[in-house]
Design an enzyme around this catalytic site. Structure first.
Site, mmCIF file in Angstrom:
data_model
loop_
_atom_site.group_PDB
_atom_site.id
_atom_site.type_symbol
_atom_site.label_atom_id
_atom_site.label_comp_id
_atom_site.label_asym_id
_atom_site.label_seq_id
_atom_site.Cartn_x
_atom_site.Cartn_y
_atom_site.Cartn_z
ATOM 1 N N ASP A 78 64.675 58.828 51.229
ATOM 2 C CA ASP A 78 64.132 60.167 52.051
ATOM 3 C C ASP A 78 63.373 61.025 51.259
ATOM 4 O OD1 ASP A 78 65.879 59.050 54.195
ATOM 5 O OD2 ASP A 78 67.014 60.804 54.336
ATOM 6 N N CYS A 119 71.659 54.620 49.381
ATOM 7 C CA CYS A 119 70.999 55.910 50.004
ATOM 8 C C CYS A 119 71.248 56.149 51.316
ATOM 9 C CB CYS A 119 69.661 55.930 49.425
ATOM 10 S SG CYS A 119 69.379 56.250 47.518
ATOM 11 N N LYS A 121 70.664 56.463 54.809
ATOM 12 C CA LYS A 121 70.685 55.843 56.319
ATOM 13 C C LYS A 121 71.280 54.334 55.859
ATOM 14 C CE LYS A 121 69.260 59.639 57.224
ATOM 15 N NZ LYS A 121 68.732 59.903 55.864
ATOM 16 N N SER A 469 68.175 67.743 54.587
ATOM 17 C CA SER A 469 68.601 66.865 53.679
ATOM 18 C C SER A 469 69.901 67.554 53.172
ATOM 19 C CB SER A 469 67.509 66.971 52.455
ATOM 20 O OG SER A 469 68.272 66.590 51.239
#
Length: 553
Positions: A78, A119, A121, A469
């Site tokens: 991301d 991480c 997703k 985020s």
């Protein structure tokens, strides 16, 4: 065994022949066959080392009498995808990950799964797959990145680098100082070091019962992480033997535990997308109202970055997720009868875990706040709800009246922020960035970090139908539903509208009459999505509201 479908009987001679082409012996074929789902790649810092984790997992499986067979999963960073069209793909990969694991698992009749994400997703995508497929499964992550200091600086993380850009644009930091932060913000492999989305979901994996003690907190570079991976490989064999499946673990009470720990830790607002999506696959219903009810009675015990100075390595040293749960259990907030991948109950898991540093994990009778780290808002801007990480909001902005500056994309908003067009008392509104409108519901760490880096986080709010985020701090209110692309009221806002924010009361409204909103709706022309082909176009047609977890229906 489930794998008998591909190996037992004379009729399966061709199948065994293909398995022997892999180099498997008759003895190995006779054992339970365990799929090892490895999301290792060379572009995501949290995944660069997952081959080491996978090797350890396979060693554990073999030592416990199983045969591991590894297959891959995709993963997006991301941070690297942030601030350009690549971020449109990030959330959408969650469904690709889930679907691909389902396809490979069903095609090859594995007896169990060990899922290796790290991480943002990838963690929920794998948990969704586990719930959907419902064969014995365990998740072991790659662990968090370390946070280090540079000179007189505080402990740094990725957010430090994003905010440094805003500070440079505001003229309060030199390019050389920015470069110094760049070089030290991400000092090791692992998921970014604060209570951002990746670490939030890895910690919640423990709370929900699908990960071993330490899954969310043991640093990536510690040898303990390798030992934990071996333990996960061994443990899957016990789950297969006893036929303990994900839906035996991920029950309604388990999701209550996850939401409770979420609020106590002050997790990423993205958990309000991912927990409902995982629950959906598990046949459990949760929504924003349920989350808000749990938040209203759960004390916030931790202020990890971006909410405070501590990082996940500090949470690990203070006792980890089990210590937080034990503290919450003192006031009856944990459902202790839930089963877990340890083959013991949550109550048994956490019974002896004590907090070793009450500066990192506050006592339950002396929390940072009496309510949880996440709040759900309602009002005429967001009839179906919106989400804010209230534990990371400056006190000045908890209740505020501000003036709308409206943008139809993140890019336009960033240009205005960096251009000095946003002033104290403004409310930046970014729309057409929701699941359908983006498409893909981009995270917006760049504009929120720019606002913080310029010293405006105590006087400027940001509203969006997109998301943030886990590193975001400030009055950043996202997931506004219905989104602009579906004709939600956020699409009716105009420059100069007065926005009333009251986070303690859970309210978000624009000071307009229903008559004025109806008048604007009659003249509304919804902006068309910029992407009309490929995966994102298909995703936009199928994706549900953020209030429903942005699942595909």
């Amino acid at each position: 065994m489930r794998s008998d479908k591909i190996k037992k009987g004379l009729e399966r001679t061709p199948h065994r022949s293909l398995l022997k082409a892999l180099g498997l012996t008759d003895n190995e074929i006779s054992r339970p066959i365990i799929g090892v789902v490895n999301s290792k790649n060379e572009i995501v810092p949290g995944h660069i080392h997952l081959d080491v984790i996978a090797d350890a997992v396979k060693a554990g499986i073999r030592s416990a009498g199983g045969t591991p067979l590894e297959f891959p999963s995709i993963g997006v960073c991301d941070g690297i995808a942030m601030g350009h069209e690549g971020m449109k793909y990030s959330l959408a990969t969650r469904e690709l990950i889930c679907d691909s694991i389902e396809a490979v698992t069903a095609a090859h009749a594995f007896d169990g799964l060990v899922l290796i994400p790290n991480c943002d997703k990838i963690v929920p995508g794998m948990l969704m797959a586990a719930a959907r497929i419902n064969i014995p499964a365990i998740l072991i992550s790659g662990g968090p990145m370390l946070s280090v200091t540079k000179g007189d600086e505080n402990f740094l993380d990725l957010n430090s680098a994003f905010e440094a850009v805003g500070s440079y644009k505001a003229g309060v930091m030199t390019e050389e100082e920015v470069k110094g932060i760049e070089d030290f913000a991400c000092p090791s492999c692992g998921s970014c070091s604060g209570m951002f989305t990746a670490n939030s979901m890895n910690c919640l994996t423990e709370a929900i019962g699908m990960g071993l003690d330490g899954n969310g907190t043991v640093p990536a570079v510690y040898s303990e992480r390798v030992r934990l991976a071996k333990a996960a490989g061994e443990q899957i064999m016990g789950l297969v033997k006893n036929n303990i499946k994900p839906r035996d673990i991920m029950t309604n009470d388990a999701f209550t535990n996850a939401l409770t720990v979420d609020m106590a830790l002050g997790c990423s607002t993205n958990s309000m997308l991912h927990l409902p999506a995982i629950a959906y696959e598990a046949g459990v219903f949760i929504n924003l109202e349920i989350a808000n009810d749990i938040s209203s009675k759960t004390p916030n015990l931790c202020k990890l970055a971006p909410s405070g100075k501590h990082h996940v390595q500090d949470l690990y040293a203070a006792g980890g997720v089990y210590a937080v749960m034990n503290e919450l259990d003192k006031v009856g907030l944990i459902k202790t009868d839930c089963m877990s991948v340890t083959a013991k109950t949550i109550g048994e898991n956490i019974a002896k875990r004590k907090v070793t540093d009450y500066d990192v994990i506050r006592p339950v009778d002396s929390p940072y706040s009496r309510t949880g780290g996440i709040a759900v808002l309602h009002g005429n801007i967001c009839p179906d709800g919106a989400v804010v990480k209230q534990s990371a909001v400056h006190p000045n902005m908890l209740a505020q009246r501000c003036v709308a500056k409206v943008f139809d994309s993140e890019d336009d908003a960033i240009e205005a922020i960096y251009g000095g067009k946003i002033k104290s008392g403004d409310c930046v509104v970014i729309r057409y960035e929701g699941p359908k409108g983006g498409p893909g519901m981009r995270e917006m760490l760049s504009p929120t970090s720019a606002i913080c880096g310029m010293g405006l986080d105590s006087s400027v709010a940001l509203l969006t139908d997109g998301r943030f985020s886990g590193a975001t701090r400030g009055a950043a209110i996202g997931h506004i539903s219905p989104e602009a692309a579906e004709g939600g009221n956020i699409a009716l806002l105009e420059d100069g509208d007065v926005i009333d924010i009251d986070i303690p009361l859970g309210k978000l409204n624009v000071s307009l009459s229903e008559e004025e909103l109806d008048k604007r709706r009659q003249n509304l022309k919804i902006k068309e999505a910029s992407i009309k082909t490929g995966y994102l176009a298909r995703y936009a047609k199928m994706v549900s509201s953020a209030a429903q977890g942005a699942v595909l229906k």
